[in-house]
Design a protein around this motif. Structure first.
Motif, short mmCIF file in Angstrom:
data_model
loop_
_atom_site.label_atom_id
_atom_site.label_comp_id
_atom_site.label_asym_id
_atom_site.label_seq_id
_atom_site.Cartn_x
_atom_site.Cartn_y
_atom_site.Cartn_z
N GLU A 56 -1.72 -16.02 -10.27
CA GLU A 56 -1.78 -14.53 -10.60
C GLU A 56 -3.02 -14.05 -10.92
O GLU A 56 -3.62 -13.15 -10.25
CB GLU A 56 -0.70 -14.29 -11.64
CG GLU A 56 -0.75 -12.33 -11.66
CD GLU A 56 0.13 -12.10 -12.87
OE1 GLU A 56 0.10 -10.91 -13.21
OE2 GLU A 56 1.00 -12.92 -13.35
N GLU A 57 -3.96 -15.00 -11.64
CA GLU A 57 -5.23 -14.71 -12.01
C GLU A 57 -6.03 -14.81 -10.87
O GLU A 57 -7.18 -14.12 -10.63
CB GLU A 57 -5.55 -15.31 -13.13
CG GLU A 57 -4.86 -15.03 -14.52
CD GLU A 57 -5.28 -16.00 -15.59
OE1 GLU A 57 -5.49 -17.10 -15.10
OE2 GLU A 57 -4.96 -15.38 -16.81
N ALA A 58 -5.81 -15.80 -9.94
CA ALA A 58 -6.72 -16.17 -8.82
C ALA A 58 -6.41 -15.02 -7.93
O ALA A 58 -7.55 -14.70 -7.13
CB ALA A 58 -6.22 -17.25 -8.27
N GLN A 59 -5.44 -14.02 -7.78
CA GLN A 59 -5.21 -13.35 -6.97
C GLN A 59 -6.08 -11.96 -7.28
O GLN A 59 -6.64 -11.18 -6.60
CB GLN A 59 -3.71 -12.71 -6.59
CG GLN A 59 -2.83 -13.99 -5.91
CD GLN A 59 -1.19 -13.42 -5.91
OE1 GLN A 59 -0.77 -12.67 -6.68
NE2 GLN A 59 -0.68 -14.20 -5.06
N GLN A 60 -5.84 -11.94 -8.76
CA GLN A 60 -6.59 -10.50 -9.29
C GLN A 60 -8.08 -10.73 -8.97
O GLN A 60 -8.98 -9.90 -8.84
CB GLN A 60 -6.21 -10.62 -10.67
CG GLN A 60 -4.88 -10.04 -10.82
CD GLN A 60 -4.49 -10.05 -12.59
OE1 GLN A 60 -5.63 -10.46 -13.38
NE2 GLN A 60 -3.37 -9.90 -12.79
N ALA A 61 -8.66 -12.10 -9.03
CA ALA A 61 -10.02 -12.33 -9.04
C ALA A 61 -10.39 -12.10 -7.50
O ALA A 61 -11.48 -11.35 -7.37
CB ALA A 61 -10.33 -13.86 -9.21
N ILE A 62 -9.84 -12.63 -6.50
CA ILE A 62 -9.97 -12.29 -5.13
C ILE A 62 -10.10 -10.74 -4.85
O ILE A 62 -10.85 -10.12 -4.27
CB ILE A 62 -8.83 -13.07 -4.17
CG1 ILE A 62 -9.05 -14.58 -4.24
CG2 ILE A 62 -8.83 -12.40 -2.72
CD1 ILE A 62 -7.88 -15.16 -3.47
N ARG A 63 -9.00 -10.10 -5.39
CA ARG A 63 -8.84 -8.35 -4.97
C ARG A 63 -10.05 -7.89 -5.68
O ARG A 63 -10.55 -7.16 -5.23
CB ARG A 63 -7.62 -8.06 -5.85
CG ARG A 63 -7.20 -6.73 -5.35
CD ARG A 63 -5.84 -6.22 -5.83
NE ARG A 63 -4.84 -7.17 -5.27
CZ ARG A 63 -3.89 -7.98 -5.90
NH1 ARG A 63 -4.16 -8.20 -6.98
NH2 ARG A 63 -3.21 -8.52 -5.38
N ALA A 64 -10.46 -8.34 -6.73
CA ALA A 64 -11.65 -7.77 -7.64
C ALA A 64 -13.19 -8.06 -6.79
O ALA A 64 -13.93 -7.02 -6.48
CB ALA A 64 -11.89 -8.17 -9.06
N LEU A 65 -13.06 -9.20 -6.15
CA LEU A 65 -14.52 -9.36 -5.30
C LEU A 65 -14.12 -8.42 -4.05
O LEU A 65 -15.35 -8.01 -3.57
CB LEU A 65 -14.45 -10.77 -5.15
CG LEU A 65 -14.76 -11.97 -6.27
CD1 LEU A 65 -14.82 -13.23 -5.93
CD2 LEU A 65 -16.29 -11.45 -6.88
N TYR A 66 -13.07 -8.46 -3.49
CA TYR A 66 -13.12 -8.00 -2.33
C TYR A 66 -13.20 -6.16 -2.53
O TYR A 66 -13.89 -5.82 -1.59
CB TYR A 66 -11.84 -8.10 -1.63
CG TYR A 66 -11.84 -7.50 -0.11
CD1 TYR A 66 -12.16 -8.01 1.02
CD2 TYR A 66 -11.08 -6.24 0.13
CE1 TYR A 66 -12.32 -7.75 2.19
CE2 TYR A 66 -11.22 -5.77 1.43
CZ TYR A 66 -11.86 -6.54 2.28
OH TYR A 66 -11.82 -5.74 3.61
N ASN A 67 -12.80 -5.54 -3.57
CA ASN A 67 -12.87 -4.35 -3.72
C ASN A 67 -14.51 -3.84 -3.87
O ASN A 67 -14.72 -2.70 -4.12
CB ASN A 67 -12.22 -3.85 -5.16
CG ASN A 67 -10.50 -3.94 -4.72
OD1 ASN A 67 -10.45 -3.71 -3.75
ND2 ASN A 67 -9.82 -4.05 -5.86
N THR A 68 -15.07 -4.85 -4.23
CA THR A 68 -16.62 -4.63 -4.28
C THR A 68 -17.38 -4.07 -2.97
O THR A 68 -18.31 -3.54 -3.14
CB THR A 68 -17.61 -5.73 -4.88
OG1 THR A 68 -17.49 -7.03 -3.70
CG2 THR A 68 -16.97 -6.11 -6.19
#
Length: 804
Positions: A56-68
């Motif tokens: 779940e934390e990996a998914q959040q990290a991917i989403r955060a990087l993509y949202n940049t």
């Protein structure tokens, strides 16, 4: 190597991560960076060494990087206990080009694109480009261009860069072919549509653009339609529907509006409720409707505004006044109630100035009528704004209020100004058959070194004239507004070769004066001055008109000494210095050559003008001027009459070198400078004999080719101008165009005044703050001329300069 992966698709923003067992991150490795720093990635990743990473934390990290929006692809992989972050950077925008846009300026478009994030140097996002495309199409639709196409071209460059070329094909504006208002029986369509901005093509459409469809214009017109009825008694008027139909070729628009007129209502009663603050009798004076009147929404809203303005003038800056009509449909009457919520009474804590990079704060603060620590007053704030505008230093002035955090009874005022040039370096180079080469220049500053002091130096040189002058005025010698100024000038003029345009004589004048100014009210001021001057006169035998020679001989002096005093009053209610739209000026000035002067005389100059906005951007300007001079005291001399004899004891006439002249670019346009009015005779006839003047010394009507303008002791001038709105120019401080009518003339004395002898002209004038400086061009057509004036007409007249 076990992969913890996620590929985030551009269109769907979806993520997928393979199931993984949680593990403790011993290190983090980032791959794929070229422009973006590793620190930026760590900042958004929010995973540190030693953290236990779950799916779940990996998914959040991917989403955060993509949202940049820095990356087009993000993957997380596991190499043992090392977390590997693989990214694919989005390309940067190396170049952005817009072409084909004529209706919207490129700079305006690029500013809008920058707000969306599409600008050179930024990261390229295809979704942003799509949004830009739709937004541009919407803007052109609002301008009635439904054939528009916006085609973006993206070219990939080296080093992960792209060039974006946005091609715009604007197409033609859709024209309104029909406007149908269905259901209106009380008024004619022409009456209703009189103030509409939208309409079918007429003879003024090339100027007004009324036949070009715009959604914004239509919305405004529908509101005007509603107001038209509700201001005339139709309190329950309703707009049932509106429909816009476009032809298949997207070139023709058809507008239909269905209205429900309702019934006519009259006012049955009015009420004031809430916290009135002021006596009800006082507020009742601000109610603009009374029992029995037709329902009038404009008058009802004006009542609300008047009550709010009155409360704002005594400190209630946030007062609310809501009008609520209660309709009796059976009796067709309306009961109106105004609910008053004054809110807290507030003080002005601070007045803050912004934008005055050259002008000192004190110069602005001394014009403020709203003081710090005083009750808030909207009237004082409005007056402060006008006083700042009247200075002529600023292009725009806005005053905003902000509540003070943590306080409900204090506000701060922010005065934002946009400075413009208050100084000018004007110059001119010209040539005429009379004057030869003419060189002139002047340096002036209304805001010298940002202090508000006024300073000017001017010089002019031609074949016949040399003139130098300098002046300085400090409008705030004291805090109360007493000003002091000084003026010095020198001129030498020789008109010997200009007999057909000027009287043939020469003079040399030196003068110095000092001035004191006194404020009376916010609108009125007085100025008084004392000065000294001397004028040396020279005549030319056979060329100078005999009436001027006789005057100098009778005085017995060719050098005239004067002690001068003057007093002037100014009443100024204009709303702006450069381009007023309402208000006006009244001025009256009396100048006196004091006892002890060679000739004791006085002059009066008066002017009255006013601006009236008459709707739709039109402004009417009327101006009237009068000048009159005469001698005073027991001054007599021997006068040489036409038969060559002298008569003693004749009263000294008004000195000819102080005469008033008419004609010119700032006077009666369409005529050369100073050429209208009295003329005197000089020279010989074609037969070789001397010209015989009339008994008053002036030329007979058949000898105007020998006449020389000498001005007169009385002058009148009237001007009417209609300033025209320019649809392509919103800032009237930049340019104004006016149609004018000028009427004026100079007369020997006030008793010689005849309306039948007034000259008149009409034409158009352009006042433009051009890149080279202020430019004034007038195209004048004289339509009323006195005998002999035809040779002095001048159709095109202009002046220009360079501002700094």
């Amino acid at each position: 190597m076990k992969r913890i992966a996620a590929l985030i698709l551009l269109a769907s923003l979806s993520t997928s991560v393979l199931a993984l067992e949680p593990f403790v991150v011993s290190d983090i490795r980032i791959e794929g960076l070229s422009r973006i720093s590793a620190g930026t990635v760590f900042n958004y990743l929010q995973i540190n060494k030693g953290d236990r990473l779950s799916n779940e934390e990996a998914q959040q990290a991917i989403r955060a990087l993509y949202n940049t929006k820095f990356f087009s692809d993000v993957e997380l992989e596991r190499d043992g206990d090392i977390l590997v972050v693989k990214v694919v950077e989005r390309p940067s925008i190396a170049k952005l080009t817009i072409r084909g846009n004529n209706d919207i300026k490129t700079d305006d478009l690029k500013k809008g694109l920058k707000d969306i994030g599409l600008t050179e140097g930024e990261t390229f996002d295809r979704l942003s480009l799509d949004r830009v495309q739709q937004e541009l199409i919407r803007q052109y639709y609002n301008r009635g261009k439904y054939n528009v196409s916006v085609i973006p071209h993206v070219t990939e460059l080296d080093r992960n860069r792209v060039a974006i070329d946005i091609e715009i094909r604007e197409g033609k504006v859709a024209k309104i072919k029909e406007v149908n208002i269905v259901g209106n029986t009380a008024f004619t369509t022409r009456e209703i549509e009189k103030d509409f901005e939208s309409g079918t093509t007429n003879w003024l459409s090339w100027y007004s653009k009324n036949d070009q469809y715009s959604q914004e214009k239509l919305s405004g017109d529908l509101k005007k339609l509603q107001s038209y009825y509700m201001d005339r008694g139709y309190a329950d008027f309703g707009l049932d529907s509106s429909q816009v139909t476009i032809s298949p070729d997207k070139r023709a628009m058809y507008i239909d509006a269905d209205v429900v007129q309702g019934d006519i209502y009259h006012i049955s009663d009015t009420h004031l409720l809430g916290q009135l603050i002021l006596p009800e009798a006082t507020l009742r004076q601000l109610v603009f409707v009374k029992n029995g009147d037709l329902f009038n929404r404009r008058a009802i809203e004006a009542t609300s505004d008047a009550i709010k303005a009155t409360l704002a003038n005594i400190g209630y800056a946030f007062a609310k006044v809501n009008s609520v009509p209660k309709l009796d449909k059976s009796a067709h009457t309306a009961d109106i109630t105004w609910y008053i919520q004054p809110g807290p009474r507030v003080y002005v804590r601070r007045v803050i100035f912004q934008g005055n990079t050259r002008t000192e704060d004190d110069v602005l603060r001394r014009e403020m009528r709203q003081l710090e620590g005083a009750w808030y007053s909207q009237a004082a704030i409005d007056r402060s704004k006008i006083r700042l505008q009247q200075l002529g230093y600023f292009k725009t002035v806005t005053i905003d209020k902000q509540t003070v955090p943590g306080s409900d009874d204090e506000v701060d005022l922010t005065v934002k100004v946009e400075e413009q040039s208050a100084g000018s370096l004007t110059f001119g180079v010209g040539y005429s058959q009379y004057s030869g080469i003419i060189l002139s220049s002047s340096v002036s500053q209304k805001n010298f070194l940002g202090t508000g002091d006024q300073f000017s130096v001017s010089a002019e040189r031609s074949d016949y004239l040399t003139q130098i002058s300098a002046s300085y005025y400090n409008p705030f010698l004291t805090d109360s507004g007493v000003g002091i100024g000084y003026n010095a000038s020198f001129s030498r003029a020789d008109y010997a070769d200009l007999g057909s345009q000027y009287a043939s004589y020469s003079n040399s004048t030196k003068s110095f004066s000092t001035t004191l100014g006194f404020p009376i009210t916010d609108f009125d001021s007085l100025r008084g001055s004392l000065g000294i001057g001397s004028t040396k006169l020279n005549t030319y035998v056979g060329y100078t008109p005999q009436i001027l020679v006789d005057y100098i001989n009778a005085l017995g002096h060719d050098t005239i000494h004067s002690w001068t005093g003057s007093l002037s009053w100014v009443h100024d209610t204009r709303n702006s210095y450069w381009a007023p739209t309402h208000g006006g000026q009244l001025t009256a000035t009396v100048n006196v050559a004091l006892p002890g002067s060679t000739v004791q005389y006085w002059t009066f100059n008066g002017e009255a003008n006013h601006y009236w906005p008459i709707g739709k951007g039109f402004v009417l300007y009327l101006d009237g001027k009068v000048g009159y001079g005469n001698t005073y005291g027991n001054q007599t001399y021997e006068f040489n009459t036409a038969d060559g004899e002298y008569k003693a004891g004749q009263t000294i006439a008004f000195p000819f070198w102080m005469n008033f002249y008419a004609g010119g670019v700032t006077d009666v346009r369409g005529f050369q400078d100073n050429t209208l009015g009295p003329r005197a005779c000089a020279g010989q006839t074609t037969a070789g004999g001397p010209i015989t003047p009339q008994s008053n010394g002036y030329c007979p009507g058949s000898t105007y080719s020998y006449s020389q303008p000498i001005g007169g002791a009385f002058k009148v001038l009237g001007t009417a101008e209609l300033y025209l709105p320019l649809p392509f120019l919103k800032d009237i401080n930049t340019a104004r165009v006016a149609w004018f009518v000028d009427v004026g003339q100079a007369f020997p004395t006030i008793s010689d005044f005849r309306t039948s002898q007034l000259d008149a002209s009409t034409g158009v004038s352009l006042h433009w703050q051009a890149p080279i400086g202020p430019l004034i061009i007038s195209l004048g057509f004289p339509f009323r001329k006195q005998p002999g004036d035809s040779q002095y007409t001048e159709r095109i007249q202009f002046t220009f300069g360079s501002q700094f």
